[in-house]
Design a protein around this motif. Structure first.
Motif, mmCIF file in Angstrom:
data_model
loop_
_atom_site.group_PDB
_atom_site.id
_atom_site.type_symbol
_atom_site.label_atom_id
_atom_site.label_comp_id
_atom_site.label_asym_id
_atom_site.label_seq_id
_atom_site.Cartn_x
_atom_site.Cartn_y
_atom_site.Cartn_z
ATOM 1 N N LEU A 38 0.833 -1.200 0.000
ATOM 2 C CA LEU A 38 0.000 0.000 0.000
ATOM 3 C C LEU A 38 0.873 1.258 0.000
ATOM 4 N N ILE A 39 1.932 1.259 0.793
ATOM 5 C CA ILE A 39 2.854 2.399 0.834
ATOM 6 C C ILE A 39 3.478 2.611 -0.538
ATOM 7 N N LYS A 40 3.885 1.535 -1.191
ATOM 8 C CA LYS A 40 4.512 1.656 -2.517
ATOM 9 C C LYS A 40 3.524 2.202 -3.553
ATOM 10 N N ARG A 41 2.252 1.858 -3.417
ATOM 11 C CA ARG A 41 1.232 2.333 -4.373
ATOM 12 C C ARG A 41 0.747 3.747 -4.080
ATOM 13 N N THR A 42 0.839 4.195 -2.832
ATOM 14 C CA THR A 42 0.218 5.468 -2.465
ATOM 15 C C THR A 42 1.185 6.516 -1.918
ATOM 16 N N VAL A 43 2.031 6.141 -0.995
ATOM 17 C CA VAL A 43 2.914 7.088 -0.313
ATOM 18 C C VAL A 43 4.261 7.212 -1.011
ATOM 19 N N ALA A 44 4.781 6.094 -1.506
ATOM 20 C CA ALA A 44 6.110 6.089 -2.134
ATOM 21 C C ALA A 44 5.993 5.711 -3.607
ATOM 22 N N VAL A 45 5.119 6.398 -4.307
ATOM 23 C CA VAL A 45 4.886 6.125 -5.727
ATOM 24 C C VAL A 45 6.172 6.364 -6.514
ATOM 25 N N GLY A 46 6.538 5.395 -7.329
ATOM 26 C CA GLY A 46 7.728 5.532 -8.169
ATOM 27 C C GLY A 46 9.021 5.146 -7.492
ATOM 28 N N ALA A 47 8.957 4.721 -6.231
ATOM 29 C CA ALA A 47 10.180 4.349 -5.516
ATOM 30 C C ALA A 47 10.716 3.026 -6.045
ATOM 31 N N SER A 48 12.020 2.985 -6.259
ATOM 32 C CA SER A 48 12.660 1.713 -6.585
ATOM 33 C C SER A 48 12.639 0.857 -5.320
ATOM 34 N N LEU B 290 11.494 3.107 4.225
ATOM 35 C CA LEU B 290 10.898 2.371 5.338
ATOM 36 C C LEU B 290 11.864 2.287 6.526
ATOM 37 N N TYR B 291 13.162 2.156 6.251
ATOM 38 C CA TYR B 291 14.159 2.158 7.320
ATOM 39 C C TYR B 291 14.117 3.494 8.066
ATOM 40 N N GLN B 292 14.113 4.601 7.318
ATOM 41 C CA GLN B 292 14.091 5.924 7.939
ATOM 42 C C GLN B 292 12.807 6.135 8.739
ATOM 43 N N ALA B 293 11.687 5.704 8.191
ATOM 44 C CA ALA B 293 10.413 5.845 8.901
ATOM 45 C C ALA B 293 10.465 5.077 10.219
ATOM 46 N N ASN B 294 10.966 3.860 10.174
ATOM 47 C CA ASN B 294 11.057 3.035 11.377
ATOM 48 C C ASN B 294 12.045 3.622 12.373
ATOM 49 N N LYS B 295 13.193 4.063 11.887
ATOM 50 C CA LYS B 295 14.229 4.632 12.750
ATOM 51 C C LYS B 295 13.705 5.867 13.487
ATOM 52 N N ARG B 296 12.896 6.664 12.808
ATOM 53 C CA ARG B 296 12.340 7.882 13.406
ATOM 54 C C ARG B 296 11.043 7.625 14.164
ATOM 55 N N GLY B 297 10.521 6.397 14.036
ATOM 56 C CA GLY B 297 9.261 6.071 14.705
ATOM 57 C C GLY B 297 8.079 6.792 14.089
ATOM 58 N N LEU B 298 8.122 7.019 12.757
ATOM 59 C CA LEU B 298 7.057 7.740 12.060
ATOM 60 C C LEU B 298 6.286 6.800 11.153
ATOM 61 N N ASP B 299 5.012 7.108 10.966
ATOM 62 C CA ASP B 299 4.098 6.260 10.209
ATOM 63 C C ASP B 299 3.840 6.847 8.823
ATOM 64 N N THR C 120 0.079 7.512 7.800
ATOM 65 C CA THR C 120 -0.637 8.671 8.331
ATOM 66 C C THR C 120 0.033 9.977 7.908
ATOM 67 N N ARG C 121 0.918 9.869 6.919
ATOM 68 C CA ARG C 121 1.594 11.025 6.304
ATOM 69 C C ARG C 121 2.487 11.786 7.283
ATOM 70 N N GLN C 122 3.059 11.064 8.251
ATOM 71 C CA GLN C 122 4.033 11.693 9.139
ATOM 72 C C GLN C 122 5.382 11.834 8.443
ATOM 73 N N ILE C 123 5.618 11.004 7.442
ATOM 74 C CA ILE C 123 6.859 11.023 6.680
ATOM 75 C C ILE C 123 6.502 10.744 5.218
ATOM 76 N N HIS C 124 7.192 11.416 4.292
ATOM 77 C CA HIS C 124 6.847 11.342 2.864
ATOM 78 C C HIS C 124 8.044 10.906 2.023
ATOM 79 N N PHE C 125 7.753 10.173 0.958
ATOM 80 C CA PHE C 125 8.738 9.879 -0.079
ATOM 81 C C PHE C 125 8.310 10.667 -1.299
ATOM 82 N N ILE C 126 9.223 11.464 -1.851
ATOM 83 C CA ILE C 126 8.880 12.329 -2.983
ATOM 84 C C ILE C 126 9.948 12.193 -4.059
#
Length: 141
Positions: free
Chosen positions: A20-30, A38-47, A50-56
């Motif tokens: 779901l993250i790959k289809r919606t939040v991290a569109v176009g991510a290799s 996902l490592y950075q999100a986990n390391k920072r404890g962000l979800d 819920t749009r606490q962290i974004h891939f652009i």
């Protein structure tokens, strides 16, 4: 006993949530970019869900090839910053606003964070031009 921040790891994601993250939040991510995101999100404890962290994906000019290339970037969202600030247990308040010139044109924004153990708030200002994405002709997108 200074400015310690308690880092809480995000709960493990299911395969369905990662898809779901790959289809919606991290569109176009290799796969590599997604893994790093996902490592950075986990390391920072962000979800990410819920749009606490974004891939652009952003276009960046490569002077060697003289072409624009898409580069993945990770940005913490305002809700992510609020979560991190709240984890200190010392957050008193957040103030924010816009900066305008004498003609009323937007030139930037500011934010102040107040903590119970500080005598003055921390203030940051950013320039509109630093964050405004532009078209090839220079006009704002």
């Amino acid at each position: 006993m200074g400015n310690e921040v308690v880092v809480k790891a995000a709960p493990a994601l299911t395969r369905e949530q990662i898809d779901l993250i790959k289809r919606t939040v991290a569109v176009g991510a290799s796969d590599t970019e997604l893994e790093f995101f996902l490592y950075q999100a986990n390391k920072r404890g962000l979800d990410p869900l819920t749009r606490q962290i974004h891939f652009i994906k952003r276009k960046k000019y490569n002077p060697e090839t003289e072409k624009y290339e898409e580069v993945g970037t990770i940005q913490t969202g305002i809700d992510g910053f609020r979560v991190v600030a709240d984890r200190t247990g010392k957050l008193v308040g957040i103030s924010r606003g816009t900066l305008k010139d004498e003609k009323g044109n937007l030139t930037g924004a500011w934010a102040e964070i107040c903590r119970s153990d500080w005598t003055h708030p921390a203030r940051e200002e950013v320039s509109y031009n630093e964050y405004c994405k532009r078209k090839k002709d220079g006009s704002p997108m």
